[in-house]
Design an enzyme around this catalytic site. Sequence first.
Site, PDB file in Angstrom:
ATOM      1  N   ASP A 110       1.119  -1.268  -0.046  1.00 44.09           N
ATOM      2  CA  ASP A 110      -0.319  -0.033  -0.186  1.00 44.09           C
ATOM      3  C   ASP A 110       0.503   1.497   0.036  1.00 44.09           C
ATOM      4  OD1 ASP A 110       0.727   0.697   3.107  1.00 44.09           O
ATOM      5  OD2 ASP A 110      -0.549  -1.504   3.570  1.00 44.09           O
ATOM      6  N   HIS A 127       6.592  -6.789  -1.419  1.00 39.44           N
ATOM      7  CA  HIS A 127       5.870  -7.604  -2.428  1.00 39.44           C
ATOM      8  C   HIS A 127       5.246  -7.045  -3.272  1.00 39.44           C
ATOM      9  CE1 HIS A 127       4.766 -11.560   0.992  1.00 39.44           C
ATOM     10  NE2 HIS A 127       5.289 -11.379   0.090  1.00 39.44           N
ATOM     11  N   CYS A 135       6.357  -3.190 -17.354  1.00 45.15           N
ATOM     12  CA  CYS A 135       5.605  -3.454 -18.381  1.00 45.15           C
ATOM     13  C   CYS A 135       5.555  -4.844 -18.125  1.00 45.15           C
ATOM     14  CB  CYS A 135       6.473  -3.605 -19.780  1.00 45.15           C
ATOM     15  SG  CYS A 135       6.541  -4.456 -21.313  1.00 45.15           S
ATOM     16  N   CYS A 139      10.328  -5.562 -21.851  1.00 44.52           N
ATOM     17  CA  CYS A 139      10.776  -5.393 -22.431  1.00 44.52           C
ATOM     18  C   CYS A 139      11.622  -4.122 -21.639  1.00 44.52           C
ATOM     19  CB  CYS A 139       9.287  -4.012 -23.414  1.00 44.52           C
ATOM     20  SG  CYS A 139       8.971  -3.038 -23.006  1.00 44.52           S
ATOM     21  N   CYS A 169       1.974   0.080 -21.790  1.00 42.36           N
ATOM     22  CA  CYS A 169       3.494   0.512 -21.854  1.00 42.36           C
ATOM     23  C   CYS A 169       4.064   1.638 -22.472  1.00 42.36           C
ATOM     24  CB  CYS A 169       5.021  -0.578 -22.253  1.00 42.36           C
ATOM     25  SG  CYS A 169       6.280  -0.341 -22.254  1.00 42.36           S
ATOM     26  N   GLY A 211       2.715  -7.277  13.181  1.00 41.53           N
ATOM     27  CA  GLY A 211       1.662  -6.964  12.205  1.00 41.53           C
ATOM     28  C   GLY A 211       1.554  -8.645  11.361  1.00 41.53           C
ATOM     29  N   THR A 212       2.339  -9.775  11.365  1.00 43.34           N
ATOM     30  CA  THR A 212       2.732 -10.453  10.284  1.00 43.34           C
ATOM     31  C   THR A 212       2.114 -12.204  11.082  1.00 43.34           C
ATOM     32  OG1 THR A 212       2.986 -11.306   7.831  1.00 43.34           O
ATOM     33  CG2 THR A 212       4.895 -10.331   9.795  1.00 43.34           C
TER      34      THR A 212
HETATM   35 ZN    ZN Z   1       7.411  -2.365 -22.852  1.00 40.61          ZN
END
Ligand code: ZN
Length: 273
Positions: A110, A127, A135, A139, A169, A211-212
């Site tokens: 977040d 994460h 992309c 690329c 992209c 908190g996990t």
């Molecule tokens: Zn691309």
Amino acid sequence: MDKEIKEVLQNFARGSGHVTVLTGAGISAESNIPTFRGPEGFWTVGSKEYHPQEMATYQMFMKNPDEVWKWYLYRLGICSKAEPNKGHLALVEMENFFQDRFTLITQNMDGLHLRAGNRLENTFQIHGNIFYTRCAYECTSTIYPVPQKLRTMTKGEDLDEPQKKLLLCPECGRYTRPHVLWFDEVYNEKFYRYHSSINVAGRTELLIIVGTSGATNLPNMVAREVKNHNGINLDINIEENPFSHLALHSKRGYFIRKPSGVALPAIMEIFAG
Ligand SMILES: [Zn+2]
């Protein structure tokens, strides 16, 4: 706070060891961001309801990029409205206090730690970050911010053609994807600072886990590494979880059963003495 924990923290602050803070959904929940692994993450397409573990996959994105983008833009809208809380702010103070003795590893996508003021170079977003895209075909490795115009999508709202164009992209013109790690993908260094996280675990004297519940393997590896070299494992959580058990089975492990918005400012006060 427990007298023993207080002493451990005071001694740590006076030394020269490294502190790593590992955060999960609990700290975001205190800013009213739901855990999208739960019921909040369910998504209806036509008459079919999808589980978050089905939506958050590369496979689903390849099959139905528009629908996956709609889901992420809806979630991004919720994250945009959230504000960093006292726990986030205490971690900014902590970084300023310890400077290069501090690393933040977060499972949260977040972006609240960065918005609170933690520095990107010390923040490993393992994460990813929902406010960014890249992309889908790689690329290029460039990370782009999600255009402002796409940050206010509501649940179920369709993307029109101009909005879809904003998701292309800039290099190759094909779709970009959310800059997040999906369930059918693996950690890497380039996008998710995997090796950096393992490396810092190896030289962490104090690990604060916030908190996990330990659902993913990188946080587990970090916590075990710290335990194995006899570092300090301090778990903060409103309920018992695998990390509190690990801490309580370590010679130098502690568990603070409090919300992070309470525990982290209290810890910071002890550090600052
Ligand atoms: Zn691309």
